[in-house]
Design an enzyme around this catalytic site. Structure first.
Site, mmCIF file in Angstrom:
data_model
loop_
_atom_site.group_PDB
_atom_site.id
_atom_site.type_symbol
_atom_site.label_atom_id
_atom_site.label_comp_id
_atom_site.label_asym_id
_atom_site.label_seq_id
_atom_site.Cartn_x
_atom_site.Cartn_y
_atom_site.Cartn_z
ATOM 1 N N HIS A 193 10.882 116.383 -9.042
ATOM 2 C CA HIS A 193 12.132 116.466 -9.787
ATOM 3 C C HIS A 193 12.594 115.097 -10.286
ATOM 4 C CE1 HIS A 193 12.213 120.559 -9.013
ATOM 5 N NE2 HIS A 193 12.707 120.533 -7.790
ATOM 6 N N ARG A 251 -23.490 98.586 -15.638
ATOM 7 C CA ARG A 251 -24.176 97.996 -14.474
ATOM 8 C C ARG A 251 -25.074 99.073 -13.861
ATOM 9 N NH1 ARG A 251 -18.921 94.965 -13.606
ATOM 10 N NH2 ARG A 251 -19.488 92.789 -13.289
ATOM 11 N N ARG A 308 -27.341 97.176 -19.121
ATOM 12 C CA ARG A 308 -28.033 96.055 -18.486
ATOM 13 C C ARG A 308 -29.131 96.586 -17.582
ATOM 14 N NH1 ARG A 308 -24.613 92.075 -14.714
ATOM 15 N NH2 ARG A 308 -24.703 93.769 -13.217
ATOM 16 N N GLU A 314 -25.771 83.773 -17.648
ATOM 17 C CA GLU A 314 -25.035 83.602 -16.407
ATOM 18 C C GLU A 314 -25.664 82.524 -15.535
ATOM 19 O OE1 GLU A 314 -24.783 87.472 -14.547
ATOM 20 O OE2 GLU A 314 -26.877 87.912 -14.939
ATOM 21 N N ASN A 360 -18.903 85.569 -14.124
ATOM 22 C CA ASN A 360 -18.820 85.575 -12.654
ATOM 23 C C ASN A 360 -19.952 84.733 -12.065
ATOM 24 O OD1 ASN A 360 -16.954 87.531 -13.305
ATOM 25 N ND2 ASN A 360 -18.290 89.240 -12.776
ATOM 26 N N ASP A 361 -21.162 85.036 -12.508
ATOM 27 C CA ASP A 361 -22.294 84.259 -11.993
ATOM 28 C C ASP A 361 -22.360 82.878 -12.623
ATOM 29 O OD1 ASP A 361 -23.601 85.696 -9.936
ATOM 30 O OD2 ASP A 361 -24.193 87.192 -11.425
ATOM 31 N N ARG A 418 -19.848 83.212 -4.905
ATOM 32 C CA ARG A 418 -18.746 84.029 -5.447
ATOM 33 C C ARG A 418 -18.162 84.983 -4.415
ATOM 34 N NH1 ARG A 418 -21.789 87.934 -9.891
ATOM 35 N NH2 ARG A 418 -20.158 89.452 -9.492
ATOM 36 N N CYS A 429 -18.740 89.562 -20.543
ATOM 37 C CA CYS A 429 -18.538 90.756 -19.729
ATOM 38 C C CYS A 429 -18.145 90.419 -18.296
ATOM 39 C CB CYS A 429 -19.755 91.667 -19.763
ATOM 40 S SG CYS A 429 -21.242 90.873 -19.151
HETATM 41 C C1 PEP Z 1 -21.253 88.304 -14.279
HETATM 42 O O1 PEP Z 1 -21.990 87.680 -13.529
HETATM 43 O O2 PEP Z 1 -20.275 87.802 -14.843
HETATM 44 C C2 PEP Z 1 -21.499 89.738 -14.534
HETATM 45 C C3 PEP Z 1 -20.815 90.395 -15.446
HETATM 46 O O3 PEP Z 1 -22.428 90.353 -13.770
HETATM 47 P P1 PEP Z 1 -22.162 90.838 -12.271
HETATM 48 O O4 PEP Z 1 -20.724 90.593 -11.961
HETATM 49 O O5 PEP Z 1 -22.532 92.255 -12.226
HETATM 50 O O6 PEP Z 1 -23.065 89.944 -11.500
HETATM 51 MG MG MG Z 2 -23.881 88.543 -12.954
#
Ligand code: PEP
Ligand code: MG
Length: 549
Positions: free
Chosen positions: A182, A281, A317, A406, A429-430, A440, A477
């Site tokens: 409600h 992924r 990928r 990466e 990220n990598d 990481r 990405c």
């Molecule tokens: C990255 O490394 O930025 C990436 C997108 O791949 P993952 O995070 O899957 O290693």
């Molecule tokens: Mg990666």
């Protein structure tokens, strides 16, 4: 960054930011209703409850009036009252009797299901209101503040919600409730944005500043104004002022894509507004597999994804097995440093068939779907690896083949790499992990892994300008793309597409729609010359006019 984010179900589509006024009415601990017996006091509370609900119904309009009237009838229901009397006769004090009778009734209705189950909430509301009237002669005063505020409560009954003044209440946040409760119905009718069923809202204190984003179903504690700006659709206002001409999205300078991992998230990610998938992924799909999946099995799974994005682009990928996501069928014994070991495309040397099978499956699945398939390899470190991967893709008739950047060595050779591939995608990220020699997975190293680190941005910039010179697409990405202001910087550094989680799509789109390429390039230059990640971020927020007050 806000201090905390709480999630619930959003009602409405306007973002609000403001100070919290908490509403926590005391429940049933007082002695209102005179010094009579427990039965007299319980009856008094239920009568009062029914009367007040009736008078609130008389002064409101549908749908609130209908809900309140139904609840007043419930408060007068003889069966409910008999149950309360029985509780008191069994020795319960008035408050306990009302609560147990209401709970029992609500549970019974819940068990009946359907229409009855929906009424269970009404009984609970009526019980809670009667309890309040045992402790006080009011239902509880809604907070009144000089300036408009965000109302936060454990729960609100329709009797509370109906009295809300939309001019005084910016938004509602409740721990309880659902989209059809409600409170939600009335909030919707009053045009007040809300996030209900918001776990953790109990932690939000009087006077806290919060951002309520019903579209994302999020409440951010101590948000930055820039965040509100991005979420609130101020873009429209800026557009109206003619300040944003040729923004990054509408000019097609930057394509916004979505990251996909688990298949069960497909319906949500496919429904989100995006140009397609910027990172599929595939290793996530087979994390629990012991033996390698056949071409047919893989084709069927990829086909599901590709079909969901029919007419759009999908960047798939190849399996990124190793480090934090080892696949049993690609594992070859223990490694002292798995992140630096046989990961990603490197598994090809010991298991060439797995890569061949995956590329065949990609081709087969894409042929039968209407998506535009791009294929890329992870963890490529040299130009030769890039060339070999592309030539393998060609053998499988995969037209668009690229690599992830990466590994810093590959970023440094970006110009040479561009000559070999159709596109690249930055895995920030990598790239951070390897550029800063910082695992990481280790929270203590988070500062080094901050995607605003100018050194990381410099590597991204090298790839961006190599892509521009070669006329080839450069995607991002990694998580860096999910930060709206950093997304602008990445565009300024030459990224032509950004792939983010479905949740991050709206704020990133807002950011890219609020800025043109010149401004983005200025932001990128400012970030590159900054002395630290924090400085880079601050400089860019100020330059874009998104700095917090
Ligand atoms: C990255 O490394 O930025 C990436 C997108 O791949 P993952 O995070 O899957 O290693
Ligand atoms: Mg990666």
């Amino acid at each position: 960054m806000s201090w905390a984010t709480y999630r619930g179900v959003g009602i409405g589509n306007l973002c609000a930011i403001g100070e919290v006024a908490r509403f926590d009415p005391p429940a049933g601990v007082g002695h209102h209703g005179g010094n009579g017996s427990d039965l007299e006091r319980a009856v008094y509370a239920m009568d009062e409850c029914a009367n007040r609900l009736e008078s609130l119904a008389a002064t409101s309009s549908p749908p609130a009036s209908e809900i309140l009237l139904a609840q007043s009838l419930m408060a007068r229901d003889p069966a409910f009252r008999d149950a309360v009397s029985a509780e008191v006769a069994g020795g319960s004090p008035a408050g306990v009797a009302i609560k147990s009778a209401a709970d029992r009734f609500a549970n019974q209705l819940q068990a009946l299901g359907g229409y009855f189950a929906e009424r269970a909430r009404d009984v609970a509301d009526v019980g809670a209101l009667a309890l309040r009237l045992l402790g006080s002669d009011t239902l509880g005063e809604l907070p009144v503040r000089e300036s408009a505020c965000v109302l936060v409560a454990k729960d609100l009954s329709p009797a509370d919600t109906v009295g809300l003044d939309p001019a005084k209440i910016l938004a509602i946040v409740t721990e309880g409730g659902g989209p059809t409760s409600h409170t939600s119905v009335i909030a919707r009718a009053l045009g007040i944005p809300a996030v209900v069923g918001c776990g953790g809202a109990a932690e939000i204190a009087e006077g806290d500043r919060v951002l309520v984003d019903p579209v994302a179903g999020e409440v951010l504690l101590q948000p930055e104004v820039s965040e509100w700006l991005l979420r609130s659709g101020r873009r429209e206002a800026r557009r109206a002022q003619g300040r944003v001409k040729g923004d990054l999205i509408s000019t097609g300078r930057v394509e916004l894509l979505v990251n996909v991992g688990a298949l069960d998230e497909l319906p949500v990610v496919a429904a989100a507004e995006s140009g397609g998938v910027g990172l599929l992924r595939t290793e996530f799909i087979f994390l629990n597999r012991v033996d390698s999946p056949s071409v047919e099995e893989q084709a069927a799974v990829y086909g599901e994804v590709f079909a969901a994005f029919s007419g759009r682009k999908v960047v798939a990928r190849t399996l990124d097995s190793g480090a934090d996501k080892p696949l049993a069928f690609l594992r070859r014994g223990e490694e002292p440093n798995p992140a630096l070991g046989i990961r990603g495309v490197r598994t090809r040397s010991s298991a060439p068939q797995v890569l061949d099978d995956q590329l065949s499956a990609f081709h087969q699945a894409a042929r039968e779907s209407g998506c535009r398939l791009w294929v890329m390899a992870p963890m490529v470190a040299t130009t030769i690896e890039a060339r070999e991967f592309v030539s393998l893709c060609r053998k499988h008739s995969l037209k668009s083949a690229g690599v992830m950047v990466e590994v810093p060595a590959l970023a440094l050779r970006a110009r040479e790499v561009m000559a070999q591939v159709d596109f690249v995608s930055l895995g920030t990220n990598d790239l951070s992990q390897y550029a800063f020699a910082a695992d990481r997975e280790l929270g203590q190293l988070a500062a080094l892994l901050d995607p605003w680190q100018p050194a990381l941005l410099e590597l991204a910039g090298m790839v961006g300008s190599a892509g521009r010179s070669a006329g080839k697409p450069v995607g991002v990405c990694g998580e860096a793309a999910s930060d709206p202001a950093l997304a602008v910087v990445l565009a300024g550094l030459g990224a032509t597409s950004l792939s983010v989680s479905a949740r991050a799509l709206p704020p990133v789109r807002e950011a890219l729609s609020a800025v043109g390429i010149r401004e983005a390039r200025r932001a990128a230059r400012a970030a590159l010359v900054a002395g630290s990640a924090q400085e880079a971020r601050q400089e860019v927020l100020e330059l874009l006019g998104w700095a917090s007050r």
